[in-house]
Design a protein around this motif. Sequence first.
Motif, short mmCIF file in Angstrom:
data_model
loop_
_atom_site.label_atom_id
_atom_site.label_comp_id
_atom_site.label_asym_id
_atom_site.label_seq_id
_atom_site.Cartn_x
_atom_site.Cartn_y
_atom_site.Cartn_z
N VAL A 202 6.39 -37.39 -47.36
CA VAL A 202 6.47 -38.80 -46.92
C VAL A 202 7.66 -38.98 -45.99
O VAL A 202 7.56 -39.64 -44.96
CB VAL A 202 6.55 -39.75 -48.14
CG1 VAL A 202 6.88 -41.17 -47.71
CG2 VAL A 202 5.25 -39.71 -48.93
N ASP A 203 8.78 -38.36 -46.34
CA ASP A 203 9.98 -38.46 -45.51
C ASP A 203 9.75 -37.89 -44.11
O ASP A 203 10.17 -38.49 -43.12
CB ASP A 203 11.15 -37.74 -46.17
CG ASP A 203 12.31 -37.56 -45.21
OD1 ASP A 203 12.88 -38.58 -44.78
OD2 ASP A 203 12.62 -36.41 -44.86
N GLY B 226 10.03 -39.20 -38.86
CA GLY B 226 9.49 -38.90 -37.53
C GLY B 226 9.00 -40.16 -36.83
O GLY B 226 9.27 -40.37 -35.64
N LEU B 227 8.29 -41.00 -37.58
CA LEU B 227 7.79 -42.26 -37.01
C LEU B 227 8.94 -43.18 -36.65
O LEU B 227 8.95 -43.80 -35.58
CB LEU B 227 6.84 -42.94 -38.01
CG LEU B 227 6.24 -44.28 -37.58
CD1 LEU B 227 5.40 -44.12 -36.30
CD2 LEU B 227 5.41 -44.87 -38.70
N ALA B 228 9.95 -43.27 -37.54
CA ALA B 228 11.11 -44.13 -37.25
C ALA B 228 11.84 -43.66 -36.00
O ALA B 228 12.24 -44.47 -35.16
CB ALA B 228 12.06 -44.15 -38.45
N ALA B 229 12.00 -42.34 -35.85
CA ALA B 229 12.68 -41.80 -34.67
C ALA B 229 11.89 -42.11 -33.40
O ALA B 229 12.46 -42.52 -32.38
CB ALA B 229 12.87 -40.29 -34.81
N VAL C 114 18.84 -46.27 -38.09
CA VAL C 114 19.68 -46.02 -39.26
C VAL C 114 18.95 -45.15 -40.28
O VAL C 114 19.56 -44.34 -40.98
CB VAL C 114 20.19 -47.34 -39.89
CG1 VAL C 114 19.13 -48.04 -40.70
CG2 VAL C 114 21.42 -47.09 -40.74
N ALA C 115 17.63 -45.27 -40.33
CA ALA C 115 16.85 -44.41 -41.24
C ALA C 115 16.97 -42.95 -40.83
O ALA C 115 17.14 -42.06 -41.67
CB ALA C 115 15.38 -44.84 -41.23
#
Length: 198
Positions: free
Chosen positions: A43-44, A49-52, A99-100
Amino acid sequence: MNAMNVVPLQVTAAATLATVILALWAGSGGGMRGAVRSTIMQVDRATTGLAAMLACLALTVAAVAGMWQVIARFATETPSVWSEALVRTALIWMAFLGVAVALRAGALVSIDVAHRYTGGAVRRALESAALAASLTILGIMFWFGWDMALRVKFQEMAGLEVSMSWGYAAIPIGAVFAMVGVVAQFLDHRHEELENAV
């Protein structure tokens, strides 16, 4: 303290405690623990990856809109009414999503001296305390960010003429991405802030 503020803090404290216990349980061993740890790490990988990707996209949007604002103001002498609001909103999204990524990479300020010179149970206790503190702050950000996004849904951003909720939604969404990243950081510790330090 107002009862409206007590409930979110109680829920956040309970959820933080449950998550820290789950992370400690899943932190070592095989079987069911390994399966839970593996699921969290999968999940991480997807969420970080999506957040980046979304943070980079938001930065690109901010840069293009800012460039258009300069061109419109100085080349055509007709300032754009929407670009400033778009730059501001895109930068807010970039920061809260970024920040994530930073939390997951271990690139934020940490207790690095204590981490370097401790080991075993003391180190794990420090990591658990840092996880609990991070989750508590992120839980509060989620709860009150969500509440704020709902409160301003009928207000419009000047220049963009879309609901202000689109700007405030960065707070709870970024907090969720960051929560996943901070738990993954606890399970698979990275030290990029230490490796890149001079």
